[in-house]
Scaffold this active site. Structure first.
Site, PDB file in Angstrom:
ATOM      1  N   LYS A   1     -22.083 -36.987 -35.730  1.00 38.99           N
ATOM      2  CA  LYS A   1     -20.998 -37.428 -36.322  1.00 38.99           C
ATOM      3  C   LYS A   1     -20.550 -37.073 -38.365  1.00 38.99           C
ATOM      4  O   LYS A   1     -19.935 -38.099 -38.653  1.00 38.99           O
ATOM      5  CB  LYS A   1     -20.926 -39.114 -36.331  1.00 38.99           C
TER       6      LYS A   1
ATOM      7  N   GLY B   1     -19.355 -34.715 -38.907  1.00 39.85           N
ATOM      8  CA  GLY B   1     -17.793 -33.705 -39.144  1.00 39.85           C
ATOM      9  C   GLY B   1     -17.633 -32.964 -38.351  1.00 39.85           C
ATOM     10  O   GLY B   1     -16.831 -31.568 -38.698  1.00 39.85           O
TER      11      GLY B   1
ATOM     12  N   THR C   1     -24.806 -26.920 -33.160  1.00 41.42           N
ATOM     13  CA  THR C   1     -26.214 -27.361 -33.082  1.00 41.42           C
ATOM     14  C   THR C   1     -26.030 -28.657 -34.244  1.00 41.42           C
ATOM     15  O   THR C   1     -24.851 -28.776 -35.118  1.00 41.42           O
ATOM     16  CB  THR C   1     -26.954 -26.126 -33.568  1.00 41.42           C
ATOM     17  N   HIS C   2     -26.552 -28.808 -33.682  1.00 40.83           N
ATOM     18  CA  HIS C   2     -26.947 -30.373 -34.149  1.00 40.83           C
ATOM     19  C   HIS C   2     -28.473 -31.048 -34.036  1.00 40.83           C
ATOM     20  O   HIS C   2     -28.904 -31.265 -35.094  1.00 40.83           O
ATOM     21  CB  HIS C   2     -26.926 -31.814 -33.234  1.00 40.83           C
TER      22      HIS C   2
ATOM     23  N   SER D   1     -20.415 -44.738 -36.853  1.00 39.91           N
ATOM     24  CA  SER D   1     -19.792 -43.221 -35.858  1.00 39.91           C
ATOM     25  C   SER D   1     -20.525 -43.538 -34.576  1.00 39.91           C
ATOM     26  O   SER D   1     -19.775 -42.973 -33.921  1.00 39.91           O
ATOM     27  CB  SER D   1     -19.268 -42.152 -37.006  1.00 39.91           C
TER      28      SER D   1
ATOM     29  N   THR E   1      -5.793 -28.997 -38.746  1.00 39.83           N
ATOM     30  CA  THR E   1      -7.039 -29.875 -38.887  1.00 39.83           C
ATOM     31  C   THR E   1      -7.113 -31.197 -39.749  1.00 39.83           C
ATOM     32  O   THR E   1      -8.139 -31.614 -40.240  1.00 39.83           O
ATOM     33  CB  THR E   1      -8.297 -28.798 -39.610  1.00 39.83           C
TER      34      THR E   1
ATOM     35  N   PHE F   1     -13.302 -40.316 -30.198  1.00 41.33           N
ATOM     36  CA  PHE F   1     -13.898 -39.317 -30.020  1.00 41.33           C
ATOM     37  C   PHE F   1     -13.413 -39.203 -31.454  1.00 41.33           C
ATOM     38  O   PHE F   1     -13.324 -39.289 -32.114  1.00 41.33           O
ATOM     39  CB  PHE F   1     -13.874 -38.069 -29.290  1.00 41.33           C
TER      40      PHE F   1
HETATM   41  P1  A3P Z   1     -15.559 -41.252 -37.092  1.00 44.28           P
HETATM   42  O1  A3P Z   1     -16.441 -41.951 -35.854  1.00 44.28           O
HETATM   43  O2  A3P Z   1     -15.750 -41.886 -38.278  1.00 44.28           O
HETATM   44  O3  A3P Z   1     -14.784 -41.620 -36.688  1.00 44.28           O
HETATM   45  P2  A3P Z   1     -18.783 -35.372 -35.774  1.00 44.28           P
HETATM   46  O4  A3P Z   1     -17.423 -33.849 -35.115  1.00 44.28           O
HETATM   47  O5  A3P Z   1     -19.842 -34.725 -35.717  1.00 44.28           O
HETATM   48  O6  A3P Z   1     -19.023 -35.670 -33.694  1.00 44.28           O
HETATM   49  O7  A3P Z   1     -17.412 -36.409 -36.197  1.00 44.28           O
HETATM   50  C1  A3P Z   1     -16.605 -37.359 -35.271  1.00 44.28           C
HETATM   51  C2  A3P Z   1     -16.680 -37.766 -37.305  1.00 44.28           C
HETATM   52  O8  A3P Z   1     -15.811 -37.093 -37.545  1.00 44.28           O
HETATM   53  C3  A3P Z   1     -15.665 -38.953 -36.214  1.00 44.28           C
HETATM   54  O9  A3P Z   1     -15.755 -39.953 -37.423  1.00 44.28           O
HETATM   55  C4  A3P Z   1     -14.151 -38.484 -36.373  1.00 44.28           C
HETATM   56  O10 A3P Z   1     -13.301 -39.366 -36.529  1.00 44.28           O
HETATM   57  C5  A3P Z   1     -13.902 -38.183 -37.656  1.00 44.28           C
HETATM   58  N1  A3P Z   1     -13.468 -36.296 -37.917  1.00 44.28           N
HETATM   59  C6  A3P Z   1     -13.448 -35.174 -36.723  1.00 44.28           C
HETATM   60  N2  A3P Z   1     -12.297 -35.041 -37.026  1.00 44.28           N
HETATM   61  C7  A3P Z   1     -11.853 -34.826 -38.381  1.00 44.28           C
HETATM   62  C8  A3P Z   1     -10.958 -34.609 -39.417  1.00 44.28           C
HETATM   63  N3  A3P Z   1      -9.651 -33.746 -38.999  1.00 44.28           N
HETATM   64  N4  A3P Z   1     -10.524 -35.439 -40.659  1.00 44.28           N
HETATM   65  C9  A3P Z   1     -11.516 -36.424 -41.125  1.00 44.28           C
HETATM   66  N5  A3P Z   1     -12.518 -36.856 -39.848  1.00 44.28           N
HETATM   67  C10 A3P Z   1     -12.925 -36.541 -38.674  1.00 44.28           C
END
Ligand code: A3P
Length: 296
Positions: A48, A50, A108-109, A139, A228, A256
């Protein structure tokens, strides 16, 4: 009939003290043996932070800003998630990676100490994304509610305790970010922050370009920033995980791409929880130069 299908939440195991899906644990020796190529790029993050956002940025860079190319397949089919052994139709990371030829973008996580050694032997470039722990916690809570491929999070209060104790999939957030922060001077690791990317995507994407040794010009950079952005990625079926069947990812519980903001933790943390969090944070993060911003 997908509607009739139910997915039971997974059993979990441990590898090196880190909580991971039992299927990942059972495949661990093959995951460890994965052979990277020196041309592969590893994108790493605690859940989570990003990572999907960074994957899209890097995919756009690899394809010179061609958004149609980046719509060739969903994120999880374009970039193998190396340790995942997920329910169909999500491909196993290892199988997908082996079927692809380098240069690959691999996700990877894993905490740094569990990354397959070949990535280090091949001196692969790595981009790590870190996000402040309060927003990461929020998140992750919503993600575990909607993702039936992970254990159920329990109540908010229970989840809050579990996160602080590091008893969540992929282990302790605190150890994860500290581990990668310490590794960044020994390896070719670009350490980035979600908050920086939100604050100034242009500046941060330029850093990524420089790290990857690319110069694409201003028009392409603007295209990457646009493609993006949160709204674009939320509306793009190839980046928003809508193609995963709802018995795995139930976007009606929580999408998501949920909010994509900094500071949503203020809508979740009680005053007492915030105090406890800060006190515990000081202890766990004392002695590191790593600093986070949980508001801008
Ligand atoms: P939130 O749940 O706070 O909205 P990951 O991709 O590592 O699983 O992380 C997901 C988080 O990144 C989510 O946070 C998601 O909304 C946010 N996210 C994904 N794409 C994004 C973007 N282009 N700009 C800002 N936040 C983004």
């Amino acid at each position: 009939d997908l509607k009739a299908e139910r997915l039971t939440r997974p059993n979990m195991g441990h590898i090196g003290g880190i909580l991971l899906d039992e299927n990942t644990c059972n495949t661990w020796s093959q995951i460890c043996d994965f052979q990277a190529s020196s041309e592969d790029l590893l994108v790493a993050a605690y859940p989570k932070a990003g990572i999907t956002w960074m994957q899209e940025i890097v995919d756009m860079i690899h394809h010179g800003g061609d958004e149609q190319m980046c719509k060739r397949a969903p994120t999880y089919d374009r970039h193998p998630f190396i340790e995942i052994v997920a329910p169909k139709p999500v491909p196993s990371g290892l199988e997908l990676a082996k079927a692809m030829s380098p240069p690959r973008i691999i996700k990877t996580h894993l905490p740094v100490q569990l990354v397959p050694l070949s990535f280090w032997k091949q001196d692969c470039k790595v981009i790590y994304v870190a996000r402040n722990p309060k927003d990461s916690l929020v998140s992750y809570y919503h993600f575990q509610r909607m993702n039936h491929g992970l254990p159920a999070p329990g109540t908010w209060d229970e989840y809050f305790d579990a996160f602080l104790a590091g008893e969540v999939p992929w282990g302790s957030w605190y150890d994860h970010v500290k581990g990668w922060w310490n590794a960044k001077d020994r390896q070719r690791i670009l350490f980035t922050f979600y908050e920086d990317l939100k604050e100034d995507p242009k500046r941060e994407i330029q850093k990524v370009l420089q790290f990857l040794g690319k110069d694409l010009g201003d028009a392409v950079l603007e295209k990457i920033i646009h493609h993006t952005s949160f709204q674009e990625m939320k509306n793009n079926p190839m980046t928003n995980y809508s193609s995963i069947p709802s018995f795995i990812f139930d976007h009606s519980i929580s999408p998501f791409l949920r909010k994509g903001t900094i500071g949503d933790w203020k809508n979740h943390f009680s005053v007492a929880q915030n105090e406890r969090f800060d006190e515990d944070y000081e202890k766990k993060m004392s002695g590191t130069s790593l600093k986070f911003r949980s508001e801008l």
